[in-house]
Design a protein around this motif. Structure first.
Motif, PDB file in Angstrom:
ATOM      1  N   ASN A 142       0.824  -1.199   0.000  1.00 28.58           N
ATOM      2  CA  ASN A 142       0.000   0.000   0.000  1.00 28.58           C
ATOM      3  C   ASN A 142       0.864   1.258   0.000  1.00 28.58           C
ATOM      4  O   ASN A 142       1.829   1.351   0.752  1.00 28.58           O
ATOM      5  CB  ASN A 142      -0.898  -0.025   1.249  1.00 28.58           C
ATOM      6  CG  ASN A 142      -2.024   0.981   1.196  1.00 28.58           C
ATOM      7  OD1 ASN A 142      -2.438   1.399   0.123  1.00 28.58           O
ATOM      8  ND2 ASN A 142      -2.532   1.388   2.347  1.00 28.58           N
ATOM      9  N   ILE A 143       0.503   2.211  -0.850  1.00 27.87           N
ATOM     10  CA  ILE A 143       1.199   3.492  -0.919  1.00 27.87           C
ATOM     11  C   ILE A 143       0.208   4.591  -0.550  1.00 27.87           C
ATOM     12  O   ILE A 143      -0.849   4.722  -1.173  1.00 27.87           O
ATOM     13  CB  ILE A 143       1.776   3.732  -2.328  1.00 27.87           C
ATOM     14  CG1 ILE A 143       2.800   2.637  -2.670  1.00 27.87           C
ATOM     15  CG2 ILE A 143       2.412   5.116  -2.429  1.00 27.87           C
ATOM     16  CD1 ILE A 143       3.219   2.608  -4.122  1.00 27.87           C
ATOM     17  N   GLU A 175       0.885  -6.165  -6.656  1.00 30.73           N
ATOM     18  CA  GLU A 175      -0.144  -5.158  -6.381  1.00 30.73           C
ATOM     19  C   GLU A 175       0.358  -4.077  -5.410  1.00 30.73           C
ATOM     20  O   GLU A 175       0.081  -4.130  -4.214  1.00 30.73           O
ATOM     21  CB  GLU A 175      -1.411  -5.799  -5.812  1.00 30.73           C
ATOM     22  CG  GLU A 175      -2.534  -4.787  -5.612  1.00 30.73           C
ATOM     23  CD  GLU A 175      -3.768  -5.375  -4.940  1.00 30.73           C
ATOM     24  OE1 GLU A 175      -4.744  -4.642  -4.765  1.00 30.73           O
ATOM     25  OE2 GLU A 175      -3.748  -6.572  -4.584  1.00 30.73           O
ATOM     26  N   PRO A 176       1.077  -3.085  -5.921  1.00 26.67           N
ATOM     27  CA  PRO A 176       1.437  -1.939  -5.086  1.00 26.67           C
ATOM     28  C   PRO A 176       0.312  -0.898  -5.166  1.00 26.67           C
ATOM     29  O   PRO A 176       0.371   0.051  -5.953  1.00 26.67           O
ATOM     30  CB  PRO A 176       2.732  -1.437  -5.732  1.00 26.67           C
ATOM     31  CG  PRO A 176       2.580  -1.798  -7.183  1.00 26.67           C
ATOM     32  CD  PRO A 176       1.710  -3.027  -7.250  1.00 26.67           C
ATOM     33  N   GLU A 177      -0.708  -1.080  -4.359  1.00 29.12           N
ATOM     34  CA  GLU A 177      -1.889  -0.205  -4.420  1.00 29.12           C
ATOM     35  C   GLU A 177      -1.535   1.224  -4.020  1.00 29.12           C
ATOM     36  O   GLU A 177      -0.790   1.448  -3.068  1.00 29.12           O
ATOM     37  CB  GLU A 177      -2.982  -0.739  -3.487  1.00 29.12           C
ATOM     38  CG  GLU A 177      -4.214   0.163  -3.425  1.00 29.12           C
ATOM     39  CD  GLU A 177      -5.319  -0.380  -2.538  1.00 29.12           C
ATOM     40  OE1 GLU A 177      -6.268   0.374  -2.255  1.00 29.12           O
ATOM     41  OE2 GLU A 177      -5.224  -1.548  -2.113  1.00 29.12           O
ATOM     42  N   VAL A 178      -2.105   2.176  -4.741  1.00 30.21           N
ATOM     43  CA  VAL A 178      -2.010   3.587  -4.361  1.00 30.21           C
ATOM     44  C   VAL A 178      -3.374   3.999  -3.822  1.00 30.21           C
ATOM     45  O   VAL A 178      -4.394   3.827  -4.493  1.00 30.21           O
ATOM     46  CB  VAL A 178      -1.625   4.478  -5.557  1.00 30.21           C
ATOM     47  CG1 VAL A 178      -1.625   5.953  -5.148  1.00 30.21           C
ATOM     48  CG2 VAL A 178      -0.260   4.076  -6.102  1.00 30.21           C
ATOM     49  N   ASN A 179      -3.405   4.527  -2.616  1.00 30.02           N
ATOM     50  CA  ASN A 179      -4.662   4.938  -2.010  1.00 30.02           C
ATOM     51  C   ASN A 179      -5.354   5.987  -2.877  1.00 30.02           C
ATOM     52  O   ASN A 179      -4.726   6.966  -3.301  1.00 30.02           O
ATOM     53  CB  ASN A 179      -4.395   5.501  -0.609  1.00 30.02           C
ATOM     54  CG  ASN A 179      -5.663   5.750   0.166  1.00 30.02           C
ATOM     55  OD1 ASN A 179      -6.390   6.701  -0.101  1.00 30.02           O
ATOM     56  ND2 ASN A 179      -5.934   4.891   1.127  1.00 30.02           N
ATOM     57  N   GLN A 207      10.691 -14.438 -18.362  1.00 33.48           N
ATOM     58  CA  GLN A 207      10.016 -14.083 -17.114  1.00 33.48           C
ATOM     59  C   GLN A 207       8.910 -13.057 -17.394  1.00 33.48           C
ATOM     60  O   GLN A 207       9.181 -11.989 -17.932  1.00 33.48           O
ATOM     61  CB  GLN A 207      11.007 -13.495 -16.102  1.00 33.48           C
ATOM     62  CG  GLN A 207      12.013 -14.501 -15.563  1.00 33.48           C
ATOM     63  CD  GLN A 207      12.977 -13.858 -14.579  1.00 33.48           C
ATOM     64  OE1 GLN A 207      13.545 -12.802 -14.845  1.00 33.48           O
ATOM     65  NE2 GLN A 207      13.166 -14.505 -13.432  1.00 33.48           N
ATOM     66  N   SER A 208       7.696 -13.409 -17.034  1.00 29.08           N
ATOM     67  CA  SER A 208       6.558 -12.511 -17.237  1.00 29.08           C
ATOM     68  C   SER A 208       5.772 -12.382 -15.937  1.00 29.08           C
ATOM     69  O   SER A 208       5.654 -13.337 -15.169  1.00 29.08           O
ATOM     70  CB  SER A 208       5.627 -13.056 -18.333  1.00 29.08           C
ATOM     71  OG  SER A 208       6.303 -13.141 -19.565  1.00 29.08           O
ATOM     72  N   ILE A 209       5.234 -11.189 -15.719  1.00 27.20           N
ATOM     73  CA  ILE A 209       4.454 -10.951 -14.509  1.00 27.20           C
ATOM     74  C   ILE A 209       3.158 -10.222 -14.888  1.00 27.20           C
ATOM     75  O   ILE A 209       2.970  -9.789 -16.021  1.00 27.20           O
ATOM     76  CB  ILE A 209       5.241 -10.127 -13.461  1.00 27.20           C
ATOM     77  CG1 ILE A 209       5.718  -8.782 -14.051  1.00 27.20           C
ATOM     78  CG2 ILE A 209       6.448 -10.907 -12.973  1.00 27.20           C
ATOM     79  CD1 ILE A 209       4.869  -7.613 -13.667  1.00 27.20           C
ATOM     80  N   MET A 210       2.270 -10.101 -13.899  1.00 28.89           N
ATOM     81  CA  MET A 210       1.073  -9.278 -14.038  1.00 28.89           C
ATOM     82  C   MET A 210       1.131  -8.169 -12.991  1.00 28.89           C
ATOM     83  O   MET A 210       1.848  -8.280 -12.000  1.00 28.89           O
ATOM     84  CB  MET A 210      -0.195 -10.117 -13.865  1.00 28.89           C
ATOM     85  CG  MET A 210      -0.381 -11.145 -14.961  1.00 28.89           C
ATOM     86  SD  MET A 210      -1.814 -12.223 -14.682  1.00 28.89           S
ATOM     87  CE  MET A 210      -3.163 -11.044 -14.675  1.00 28.89           C
ATOM     88  N   LEU A 211       0.389  -7.129 -13.229  1.00 26.92           N
ATOM     89  CA  LEU A 211       0.333  -6.004 -12.299  1.00 26.92           C
ATOM     90  C   LEU A 211      -1.125  -5.706 -11.949  1.00 26.92           C
ATOM     91  O   LEU A 211      -1.998  -5.766 -12.820  1.00 26.92           O
ATOM     92  CB  LEU A 211       0.966  -4.756 -12.922  1.00 26.92           C
ATOM     93  CG  LEU A 211       2.468  -4.819 -13.199  1.00 26.92           C
ATOM     94  CD1 LEU A 211       2.876  -3.716 -14.171  1.00 26.92           C
ATOM     95  CD2 LEU A 211       3.262  -4.709 -11.901  1.00 26.92           C
TER      96      LEU A 211
END
Length: 294
Positions: A142-143, A175-179, A207-211
């Motif tokens: 969380n940011i 998941e770096p959520e921004v408030n 290498q693959s990721i999701m956001l």
């Protein structure tokens, strides 16, 4: 991770349903569903009730793979069954890819952000996830405000653990959520993109990721992330917005698809008949799907 599942996640129209409320958020989810805390006497009863709610959603004829690509599960849901099948197998039989929430909650705020608590049992959890036929994982941090150090630490931690998940053969959703109420949110969004791109450019070709990100304040702010060769999909959390507001904002960002929880569940109630429940769920799914393919 199977190639056909990867292709489905990469190319299929639709969205990901977030059904991963954990211990801290479960009472609120049940309350929104019409079940008060006075209606259960123990944590075990609470989790049984929320599993019944999730099972009702997943088993609904409205919950179909032509609009729902994947579903994120809580650990107890993964280890529970729906109509005699483990939840992930039930989803796979419907053509929906199962994900597992792996984080254990958040540390106290530092430098304007909350990092994830240490996931002490991650290796074992990933082993179980593979045994249960889970496709990928999700983990939230969380940011809360613009602080370069805090944002950088947040993204660093997400990628560090994400690589461990990749090594286990699973697809990580970072998941770096921004408030949504953060001051200077547009500026925070931009730095999240900048720091994320630095890490993406260092990933190996295989290498693959999701956001999973908060819907950006500036339209199309995630375009570089969506188009990056190491990104399978960028999905958006509803972040406390209502279904209507979340869909409206999402539709202004082509290529960004939904991974909503509250906005998916807000009109469901335990007292609804199956017909009423399925209709309310179908309306939510249709609206979120339309916003995700716009």
């Amino acid at each position: 991770m199977k190639n056909d599942q990867l292709e489905k996640m990469k190319n299929s129209p639709g969205f990901i349903a977030a059904l991963d409320q954990s211990g801290g958020s479960t009472p609120k989810a049940l309350r929104n569903y019409g079940i008060e805390e006075s209606d259960y006497d123990s944590e075990e009863e609470m989790f049984d009730l929320v599993h019944q709610m999730r099972s009702r959603i997943i088993a609904s004829p409205s919950f179909t793979s032509d609009k729902v690509i994947g579903a994120i599960l809580f650990e107890r849901t993964m280890n529970s069954k729906i109509d005699g099948k483990y939840s992930a197998d039930y989803l796979l039989d419907k053509g929906i890819l199962p994900f597992l929430k792996v984080d254990k909650g958040l540390e106290d705020e530092k430098n304007g952000a909350q990092l994830m608590k240490e996931i002490t049992d991650l290796d074992q959890l990933l082993e179980t996830a593979n045994e249960r036929n889970i496709f990928g994982t999700k983990m939230r941090s969380n940011i809360l405000s613009y602080n370069e150090e805090g944002i950088r630490e947040n993204i660093d931690q997400q990628f560090e653990i994400g690589k461990q998940i990749l090594e286990a053969g699973l697809m990580p959703i970072l998941e770096p959520e921004v408030n949504i109420h953060a001051e200077e949110k547009e500026k925070i969004d931009a730095l999240v993109v900048e720091e994320t791109l630095k890490h993406l450019d260092k990933l190996d070709e295989d290498q693959s990721i999701m956001l999973k990100l908060t819907i950006p304040t500036e339209e199309n702010a995630y375009e570089e992330l969506i188009n990056h060769p190491q990104v399978v999909r960028v999905v958006a959390l509803s972040g406390g917005y209502s279904t209507e507001e979340a869909n409206e904002k999402l539709a202004k960002n082509p290529g960004l698809i939904a991974s909503f929880s509250r906005a998916l569940l807000q009109d469901l109630n335990v007292e609804q008949t199956d017909e009423e429940f399925n209709q309310a769920l179908a309306e939510a799914i249709d609206s979120i799907y339309e916003a995700s393919i716009t």
